[in-house]
Scaffold this active site. Sequence first.
Site, short mmCIF file in Angstrom:
data_model
loop_
_atom_site.label_atom_id
_atom_site.label_comp_id
_atom_site.label_asym_id
_atom_site.label_seq_id
_atom_site.Cartn_x
_atom_site.Cartn_y
_atom_site.Cartn_z
N CYS A 47 0.84 -1.20 0.00
CA CYS A 47 0.00 0.00 0.00
C CYS A 47 0.88 1.25 0.00
O CYS A 47 1.91 1.31 0.68
CB CYS A 47 -0.92 0.00 1.22
SG CYS A 47 -2.05 1.42 1.28
N CYS A 51 0.17 4.93 6.97
CA CYS A 51 -0.48 4.73 8.28
C CYS A 51 0.52 4.07 9.23
O CYS A 51 1.03 2.98 8.95
CB CYS A 51 -1.73 3.88 8.12
SG CYS A 51 -2.91 4.51 6.90
N CYS A 54 0.28 0.28 10.33
CA CYS A 54 -0.09 -0.74 9.35
C CYS A 54 1.12 -1.46 8.73
O CYS A 54 1.97 -0.83 8.10
CB CYS A 54 -0.95 -0.13 8.25
SG CYS A 54 -1.60 -1.37 7.11
N CYS A 91 -16.28 -9.93 5.34
CA CYS A 91 -15.66 -8.64 5.09
C CYS A 91 -14.38 -8.85 4.27
O CYS A 91 -13.55 -9.69 4.63
CB CYS A 91 -15.30 -7.95 6.41
SG CYS A 91 -16.68 -7.83 7.57
N CYS A 124 -19.35 -7.03 3.40
CA CYS A 124 -18.69 -5.78 3.76
C CYS A 124 -17.36 -5.71 3.02
O CYS A 124 -16.70 -6.73 2.84
CB CYS A 124 -18.46 -5.72 5.27
SG CYS A 124 -17.56 -4.27 5.87
N CYS A 184 -19.62 1.27 8.40
CA CYS A 184 -18.93 0.61 9.50
C CYS A 184 -17.71 1.48 9.80
O CYS A 184 -16.79 1.56 8.98
CB CYS A 184 -18.52 -0.80 9.07
SG CYS A 184 -17.48 -1.67 10.24
N ARG A 256 -18.27 -3.56 17.68
CA ARG A 256 -17.46 -4.73 17.34
C ARG A 256 -16.15 -4.75 18.12
O ARG A 256 -15.36 -3.80 18.06
CB ARG A 256 -17.17 -4.77 15.83
CG ARG A 256 -16.43 -6.04 15.39
CD ARG A 256 -16.42 -6.17 13.87
NE ARG A 256 -17.78 -6.24 13.37
CZ ARG A 256 -18.31 -5.37 12.51
NH1 ARG A 256 -17.57 -4.39 12.03
NH2 ARG A 256 -19.56 -5.50 12.11
#
Length: 334
Positions: A47, A51, A54, A91, A124, A184, A256
């Site tokens: 990616c 972040c 991550c 998901c 999702c 979400c 969640r």
Amino acid sequence: MLLAELQRLHALPFFDLLQQARAVHQANWETNEVQLCTLLSIKTGGCSEDCSYCAQSARYNSGVEIERLMSKDTIMERAKAARDTGSTRFCMGAAWRGVRGGTQRFEQVLDIVRDVSTLGMEVCVTLGELGPDEAKALKEAGVTAYNHNLDTSPEHYPNIVTTHTYEDRLRTIRNVQDAGMSVCCGGILGLGETTDDRLKMLEVISEFNPQPESVPINSLMPMPGTPLEGSNAVDVFDLVRMIAITRIAIPKAKVRLSAGRTRMSDETQALCYFAGANSIFYGDKLLTAKNPAVEKDRALLAKLGLGTLAPNPDLSAPETEEERPLSPACCGCD
């Protein structure tokens, strides 16, 4: 719910807060049932974003191998296996900055969603930033909910991510809402934030109109090679307080219990369920981090006398409150 009220709740004695959260939970969720969700990384690593938490960022030497988008056949096998072990929501996450209509990878995702949506589960996806046209296409393909977390407060966010802004995230959420998908949206505890940062994040999420259908509360799993790899574990009582306050602030959302459960004892998870958590990620893996095994989760739910929610693939998104303005209402969202 505004910051001052959230601060008042956070200052309550622990058991007083839990008692209030439990009352709100029972008023809005009559049955003792937990939603079981399975999260699959359909495209891992590489990616372009930075972040700090991550392991999938190409900027960090985290040891995560870059994998191309999984084949539809492999994803369908995993989705069927999730369904057969009791998951009601499937998901799919992809390590991308975002998706754009007309590209091969977006067309592949739409094709995958169409097939997964035939399995009787809620669908999702989390694919990064979305424009309005892409959001509509995902809705039409069969997506039930779109996950796009805010992570932390607007003030602390630039300390965690610099390659996109808080407004970028809010814009995607607005596009998801406008397309008629459920939102979400939650955050991560343990990013070096203050208590007020956590509550400000919750203030933003609770003020969404329409409110989110589900709110994941993650505890940071420090990943090797990332800037936050040496972070301290989140205090158990801080986690339970956030679950309780989230339940009070967003009473009709599924709350969640997400990343970090491998570090939680059964007793900690039981407190979270009591405080208002009624959804978990279920399975052997959570993107690039471990997740409690299916058998262990089932055993704990049985000990607590908790059932499981049935899937609802026709689940409608929460309704807009007409007396309040739409939110997020960020620049370029209207």
